[in-house]
Design an enzyme around this catalytic site. Structure first.
Site, PDB file in Angstrom:
ATOM      1  N   SER B 155      62.470 -48.221 -63.175  1.00 47.70           N
ATOM      2  CA  SER B 155      62.811 -47.153 -62.163  1.00 47.70           C
ATOM      3  C   SER B 155      62.790 -47.516 -60.995  1.00 47.70           C
ATOM      4  CB  SER B 155      61.995 -45.714 -62.800  1.00 47.70           C
ATOM      5  OG  SER B 155      62.824 -44.655 -62.213  1.00 47.70           O
ATOM      6  N   ASP B 234      69.544 -41.306 -70.531  1.00 54.99           N
ATOM      7  CA  ASP B 234      68.826 -40.980 -69.285  1.00 54.99           C
ATOM      8  C   ASP B 234      69.024 -40.225 -68.272  1.00 54.99           C
ATOM      9  OD1 ASP B 234      67.387 -41.588 -66.966  1.00 54.99           O
ATOM     10  OD2 ASP B 234      66.940 -43.497 -67.181  1.00 54.99           O
ATOM     11  N   HIS B 270      64.606 -42.235 -70.250  1.00 50.10           N
ATOM     12  CA  HIS B 270      64.020 -42.910 -69.262  1.00 50.10           C
ATOM     13  C   HIS B 270      62.445 -43.123 -69.559  1.00 50.10           C
ATOM     14  CE1 HIS B 270      64.492 -44.036 -64.901  1.00 50.10           C
ATOM     15  NE2 HIS B 270      63.137 -43.434 -64.611  1.00 50.10           N
TER      16      HIS B 270
END
Lengths: 297, 297
Positions: B155, B234, B270
């Site tokens: 991320s 996600d 995620h």
């Protein structure tokens, strides 16, 4: 697919799915959470039912701790077994003092059916897991074979796995444990929990204590024996909460003589860093007993 | 072994050791935590220095999250590389508002050297990681070869990995990313963080943005390319915070044309459940570039 269970979350991981489920329990009279990991095989073909591994967690844990940190998922997928992660106690039963200790009450059901007035209405984790949870899952998940099941766990859950295995000859194909509380009648954690849940009569404690049960066990013995790992840097081992040597000693002259395979491993502690390091070995142990030895691992 | 770093904890796991270290940072003017996983090979023989993988974590994370849940340890051990897990920002710098947002300030250093008055004294995660942390570790851990290093992250850390790789041609042998923020100049997270740390001038943002940097990159290109996994379930991908397609588009006609290997994977979110599912693939990617392809995996 769920009729009894409500699906709170469905998380794709390692090719399979982790289901976070909840249901209203008749045994504990509370809402209970449970996680179930279904490997990729569950979704690829429903022709063959998949075996199940029951993983009992330790003090304070919810079903999420082991799901996140014990790393059963890759091995579950390689071999093709599902993993069931129950909670460790009722939560929110409303009993006075249930939240006062980290090692008793909430998060510490100790896998017994309580007999004392204060706790007996809700703290029924033995019957909850074996008589309610597993049959309910069997009803909702027809692709799983709850007749082909093994059991394992960590710390309090390691005790729970040994205890449930020895109390129910033939029910589980194999048993293993990570740093189990092996002789709870003789350690502070066991004395606190057995004393409060079962009362002072130690004959009642013996019905759950692996080091007592093993000498009376007269059921089938898995030829791989009982696999145990305990870390030598584990502070609870050093504080004599775990006492795995007592289980080995109690097995002498029984059907398990020489079959309690205690691995005392240098440097390891009591954490998930320890558990996850040996999950692969325990997965192989159970896979063999569950008829999955043909796996590529 | 440590002279610069203080060892807060040393945890045996998967045959190696996870070190929880801390040190006083000159760049951030705060105390900084960092975790380092040393595989079993580090202790077996010091004859050959081991390569290093730098793992940059995402928003809110400390060095502990990935250490517990990203599951690098087994692959680190199989191949024989160490893993460095830096923190994601200074903590306790004492800047007004630093703890007000989960996605800005504490836990969100965004791997830049801040230029705005308010943040520039402490928020120097770019220089902290590359110019202070890595050289300091090289000094304290002579058994590691910081000249043979690769980079990855998740991320915000995935963006950090791509950004640092592209800003420093030849420094890292390979790069990969899990759900990276791929074009921060054009998403809310990037606008908020770049705007606050760097000010309104977008030319300053471009120096860190992978989708800008890739078109100007003129260094060596790893022949395995850039490995990226992003989950199609996600929510941040759906909310256009990640924009990996922009990086692929920006690579057209550059040295990376056809080498941004974006895997959009069905069903994955995620979380660390997603990261851990693909750690094995990323470990193999980096091991090859680090000259460890002869491993048994």
């Amino acid at each position: 697919m769920s009729k009894i269970f409500k699906t709170e979350a469905e998380i794709t991981t390692f090719g399979g799915k982790l289901l976070k489920l909840s249901h209203a329990s008749k045994e504990t009279k509370t809402n209970m959470d449970v996680n179930v990991y279904l490997p990729a095989q569950f979704f690829q073909s429903q022709a063959k039912k998949l075996p199940v591994l029951l993983y009992l967690s330790g003090l304070t844990c919810t079903p999420n701790n082991a799901s996140e940190k014990a790393f059963w998922q890759p091995y579950s997928n390689e071999y093709g077994f599902a993993v069931v992660f129950p909670d460790t106690s009722p939560r929110g039963a409303g009993i006075e003092g249930e939240d006062d200790s980290w090692d008793f009450g909430t998060g510490a059901g100790f896998y017994v059916d309580a007999e004392t007035e204060k706790w007996k209405e809700n703290y029924r984790m033995y019957s909850y897991v074996l008589k309610e949870l597993l049959p309910s899952l069997a009803s909702d998940f027809e692709g799983l074979d709850f007749g082909n099941i093994s059991i394992t766990g960590h710390s309090m859950g390691g005790y729970g796995a040994l205890s449930m295995f020895l109390q129910n000859p033939g029910k589980f194909k194999s048993v293993s444990a990570f740093s189990p509380i092996s002789n709870p009648s003789n350690c502070p954690w066991g004395e606190k929990n057995f004393g409060n849940y079962l009362g002072p009569d130690k004959a009642k404690w013996a019905k759950y204590d692996p080091s007592e049960l093993i000498s009376k066990y007269n059921g089938p013995v898995p030829k791989e024996g009982i696999l145990i790992h305990t870390g030598l840097a584990d502070n609870f081992y050093k504080a004599k909460q775990l006492l795995p040597e007592n289980l080995v000693a109690a097995s002498k002259g029984t059907k398990f003589d020489g079959l309690v395979k205690l691995n005392l491993v240098e440097g390891y502690d009591h954490s998930y860093y320890f558990i996850s390091s040996f999950t692969k070995d325990h997965a192989a142990h159970h896979a063999k007993a569950l008829g999955l030895s043909g796996s590529k691992l």
